[in-house]
Design a protein around this motif. Structure first.
Motif, short mmCIF file in Angstrom:
data_model
loop_
_atom_site.label_atom_id
_atom_site.label_comp_id
_atom_site.label_asym_id
_atom_site.label_seq_id
_atom_site.Cartn_x
_atom_site.Cartn_y
_atom_site.Cartn_z
N GLN A 60 0.83 -1.21 0.00
CA GLN A 60 0.00 0.00 0.00
C GLN A 60 0.86 1.27 0.00
O GLN A 60 0.43 2.33 -0.44
CB GLN A 60 -0.89 -0.03 1.25
N TYR A 61 2.10 1.14 0.50
CA TYR A 61 2.98 2.31 0.65
C TYR A 61 3.56 2.74 -0.69
O TYR A 61 3.74 1.95 -1.60
CB TYR A 61 4.15 1.97 1.60
N PHE A 62 3.89 4.01 -0.78
CA PHE A 62 4.72 4.50 -1.87
C PHE A 62 5.99 5.07 -1.24
O PHE A 62 5.92 5.87 -0.31
CB PHE A 62 4.02 5.60 -2.67
N ALA A 63 7.12 4.64 -1.74
CA ALA A 63 8.39 5.16 -1.22
C ALA A 63 9.32 5.48 -2.37
O ALA A 63 9.33 4.78 -3.38
CB ALA A 63 9.04 4.12 -0.29
N THR A 64 10.07 6.55 -2.24
CA THR A 64 11.11 6.82 -3.22
C THR A 64 12.27 7.57 -2.58
O THR A 64 12.08 8.43 -1.71
CB THR A 64 10.58 7.59 -4.45
N THR A 65 13.46 7.17 -3.01
CA THR A 65 14.69 7.89 -2.62
C THR A 65 15.34 8.48 -3.86
O THR A 65 16.50 8.86 -3.85
CB THR A 65 15.67 6.92 -1.92
N ARG A 66 14.55 8.54 -4.96
CA ARG A 66 15.14 8.92 -6.25
C ARG A 66 14.94 10.38 -6.60
O ARG A 66 14.57 10.72 -7.72
CB ARG A 66 14.53 8.05 -7.36
N TRP A 67 15.04 11.23 -5.66
CA TRP A 67 15.01 12.67 -5.94
C TRP A 67 15.94 13.33 -4.94
O TRP A 67 16.36 12.70 -3.97
CB TRP A 67 13.57 13.21 -5.91
N PRO A 68 16.32 14.58 -5.19
CA PRO A 68 17.33 15.19 -4.33
C PRO A 68 16.78 15.67 -2.98
O PRO A 68 17.55 16.18 -2.16
CB PRO A 68 17.85 16.38 -5.14
N TYR A 94 14.07 15.04 0.59
CA TYR A 94 13.98 14.07 1.69
C TYR A 94 13.42 12.73 1.18
O TYR A 94 12.64 12.72 0.24
CB TYR A 94 13.08 14.63 2.81
N PRO A 95 13.82 11.62 1.79
CA PRO A 95 13.27 10.32 1.39
C PRO A 95 11.75 10.31 1.64
O PRO A 95 11.30 10.68 2.72
CB PRO A 95 13.97 9.31 2.30
N VAL A 96 11.00 9.92 0.63
CA VAL A 96 9.54 9.94 0.73
C VAL A 96 9.02 8.54 1.06
O VAL A 96 9.35 7.58 0.36
CB VAL A 96 8.91 10.46 -0.59
N VAL A 97 8.23 8.45 2.12
CA VAL A 97 7.54 7.20 2.45
C VAL A 97 6.10 7.58 2.81
O VAL A 97 5.86 8.13 3.88
CB VAL A 97 8.18 6.47 3.65
N ASN A 98 5.17 7.30 1.91
CA ASN A 98 3.77 7.66 2.14
C ASN A 98 2.91 6.40 2.29
O ASN A 98 2.84 5.58 1.37
CB ASN A 98 3.20 8.48 0.97
N ALA A 99 2.25 6.28 3.41
CA ALA A 99 1.33 5.15 3.59
C ALA A 99 0.04 5.38 2.81
O ALA A 99 -0.63 4.43 2.39
CB ALA A 99 1.02 4.96 5.06
N THR A 100 -0.32 6.64 2.63
CA THR A 100 -1.60 6.96 1.99
C THR A 100 -1.35 7.86 0.78
O THR A 100 -0.20 8.06 0.38
CB THR A 100 -2.56 7.62 3.00
N LEU A 101 -2.40 8.41 0.20
CA LEU A 101 -2.23 9.14 -1.06
C LEU A 101 -1.60 10.52 -0.87
O LEU A 101 -0.88 11.00 -1.74
CB LEU A 101 -3.59 9.30 -1.77
N LEU A 102 -1.88 11.13 0.27
CA LEU A 102 -1.38 12.49 0.48
C LEU A 102 0.09 12.49 0.88
O LEU A 102 0.63 11.48 1.32
CB LEU A 102 -2.19 13.17 1.58
N GLY A 103 0.71 13.64 0.73
CA GLY A 103 2.03 13.86 1.30
C GLY A 103 1.84 14.49 2.67
O GLY A 103 1.41 13.82 3.61
N SER A 104 2.11 15.77 2.79
CA SER A 104 1.77 16.46 4.03
C SER A 104 0.29 16.24 4.30
O SER A 104 -0.53 16.31 3.38
CB SER A 104 2.04 17.96 3.89
N LYS A 105 -0.03 15.93 5.54
CA LYS A 105 -1.45 15.69 5.82
C LYS A 105 -1.78 16.05 7.26
O LYS A 105 -0.91 16.03 8.14
CB LYS A 105 -1.83 14.24 5.50
N PRO A 106 -3.05 16.35 7.49
CA PRO A 106 -3.47 16.76 8.84
C PRO A 106 -3.43 15.59 9.82
O PRO A 106 -3.68 14.44 9.45
CB PRO A 106 -4.90 17.25 8.64
N ALA A 107 -3.13 15.89 11.07
CA ALA A 107 -3.18 14.89 12.14
C ALA A 107 -4.41 15.11 13.02
O ALA A 107 -4.75 14.26 13.85
CB ALA A 107 -1.92 14.97 12.99
N GLY A 108 -5.09 16.25 12.82
CA GLY A 108 -6.27 16.57 13.63
C GLY A 108 -7.36 15.51 13.56
O GLY A 108 -7.84 15.04 14.60
N PRO A 109 -7.76 15.08 12.36
CA PRO A 109 -8.81 14.06 12.27
C PRO A 109 -8.42 12.75 12.94
O PRO A 109 -9.25 12.08 13.56
CB PRO A 109 -9.00 13.87 10.76
N LEU A 110 -7.14 12.38 12.83
CA LEU A 110 -6.64 11.18 13.49
C LEU A 110 -6.77 11.31 15.01
O LEU A 110 -7.26 10.39 15.69
CB LEU A 110 -5.16 10.99 13.10
#
Ligand SMILES: *Cc1c(COP(=O)(O)O)cnc(C)c1O
Length: 481
Positions: free
Chosen positions: A258-266, A268-284
């Motif tokens: 389910q995760y998307f991860a990439t280290t192929r850009w200059p 920060y290493p991206v590891v997203n469990a869901t579709l969004l990048g930055s995302k709110p924590a308030g609803p959680l």
């Protein structure tokens, strides 16, 4: 610069024309538990994590902590077992649609990793939620919709099993489906899909936090062999504010897919469990706080209230001459259609009914009729979603349903043909829509004509019209007119 009080006063004024989010008068979109203190708790909890970025739980470990506890709370409800022996893991997402999108993408990628080649197929009954149409569109799967019984909305398990094949990446079954609240034959289909090596997602977005306490429901969750993933919305019968749903997988490998991860850009290493990048924590945080406060016992008693109100309303619908309940609803929702077995002068058109009920202070949801792939037609219906606070208004709503039915009994359904002709000859889409009572300020008139038009127009035309309408509502130029 305005001061805070003025700004908030302006904001409050803007919500004056909105449907009521609390109090049980709106039987879709909103889910009010009626529980004292829950709203304030959610508000305060979300406030504490307001500025946290849930993108990165290594920087904000509270996010991982809350998510872990929500998953641990939810999975035993869905037959996943608990503790070390459970291999059911998952994520908190922003809502049902995101859970469904991720379930489909995970299944497609797992299918590919196991040698699936070409375009994958997504197999589901016609009654599957539109979120799966969206998923098939976004992730390029062929959507194979199995017709359901045109009278009851139920699907024949054999009709699904017959269509299993090596190109099917995922079967989606609902617990229950949104349009008619039918519980799909999960027990009959999932083991057979497993034999064929096909993954099965149970869409319990709406039923997930109600069915565990609903009596007499056959196994519909991870207790059924072959179920590989399941979605359940915290922001529906979990009674959390919008922005929270749970997606569970059988097996840590599927969750990883389910995760998307990439280290192929200059960056920060991206590891997203869901579709969004930055995302709110308030609803959680709000969802976590609410499950903490209610606990399993809280949910059980809210479901008991909801169930009593649902049973009473279904009995009322059965009692009303000229109207019928579609199929055998399971859970706190159902749909009504006109009873075609009686003479036309006794029939209650469900859309006229909804408009007449609206005049009495309750908002029900109109669902257009639909032609299935096999040419049969599903009836036009009106949908009711029952919440615990509906119980407080049961007498009022029952009276409104009876009075509305008496008012519209025998009135033929709206003839959309002249409306469609008017639409075609209107000077602008806005003018045509205004004639239907649709303006940038919302829907001002009876909605039965608009629903009839949607039902009658070719899908592409109807979809285009609705996009024009919704886009115009946020167009700074159009709203000035
Ligand atoms: C509500 C719902 C969804 C989609 O959820 P959203 O939270 O509206 O995005 C998917 N499936 C079913 C059965 C639903 O009721």
């Amino acid at each position: 610069m305005s001061n805070a009080d003025e700004i908030l006063a302006e904001l409050r004024a803007l919500t004056r024309d909105d449907a009521a989010t609390h109090g049980g008068r709106v039987l879709s979109y909103v889910y009010d538990s009626g529980t004292e203190g829950l709203g304030q708790l959610a508000h305060d909890a979300a406030g504490i994590l307001q500025w946290v970025n849930a993108l990165d739980p290594t920087t904000f470990p509270s996010v991982a902590h809350l998510e872990r506890e929500l998953i641990a709370f939810a999975r035993p409800l869905f037959g996943a077992g608990d503790g070390e022996q459970s291999d059911i893991v998952g994520s908190v997402t922003s809502g049902g649609t995101e859970s469904c999108l991720l379930a489909v993408r995970t299944a497609r990628d797992t299918w590919r990793a196991r040698g699936g080649d070409g375009r994958a197929r997504l197999l589901a009954p016609v009654t599957v939620h539109a979120a799966f149409h969206k998923a098939a569109h976004l992730f390029d799967l062929a959507l194979d919709l199995v017709p359901v019984d045109a009278e009851t909305g139920a699907v024949d398990p054999e009709a699904i099993i017959r269509r299993l094949g090596p190109d099917v990446a995922l079967v989606v079954l609902s617990a229950p489906s949104y349009p008619f609240a039918g519980l799909d034959p999960i027990g009959a289909v999932a083991p057979r899909a497993a034999d064929a090596g096909v993954a099965v997602h149970v869409d319990a977005c709406i039923g997930g936090f109600a069915l565990p306490w609903w009596p007499g429901v056959p196994a519909w969750d991870f207790r059924v062999p072959g179920v590989t993933s399941l979605s359940a919305d915290l922001h529906k019968y979990g009674f959390a504010p919008k922005g929270a749903s749970i997606l569970l997988h059988r097996g840590r490998e599927r969750h990883a897919a389910q995760y998307f991860a990439t280290t192929r850009w200059p960056g920060y290493p991206v590891v997203n469990a869901t579709l969004l990048g930055s995302k709110p924590a308030g609803p959680l945080a709000a969802a976590w706080a609410i499950t903490r406060m209610l606990g399993v016992d809280g949910y059980r008693s809210l479901v008991e209230r909801t169930r009593a109100a649902t049973d009473a309303l279904i009995a009322t619908a059965h009692d009303i001459d000229g109207m019928r309940v579609v199929g055998s609803p399971v859970g706190p929702l159902f749909a009504v259609a006109a009873d075609e077995s009686v003479a036309p002068d006794r029939r209650v058109d469900p859309h006229h009914l909804a408009d007449a009920v609206r005049g009495r202070g309750f908002v029900l949801q109109q669902q257009p009729g639909l032609a299935q792939p096999d040419g049969t037609r599903l009836p036009r219906t009106t949908h009711l979603t029952i919440t615990p606070v509906t119980a407080d208004r049961l007498d009022e709503l029952t009276a409104a349903l009876h009075a509305a039915a008496d008012e519209v009994r025998g009135v033929p359904p709206v003839d959309a043909a002249p409306l469609a002709a008017g639409l075609a000859s209107a000077a602008s889409p806005a003018e045509a829509l205004a004639a239907l009572g649709v303006t940038a300020g919302g829907l001002t008139a009876a909605q039965a004509p608009l629903t009839a038009l949607i039902e009658t127009l070719p899908h592409e035309t109807a979809e285009g019209m609705l996009v024009t309408l919704l886009a115009s509502m946020v167009d700074p130029e159009a709203t000035r007119a």
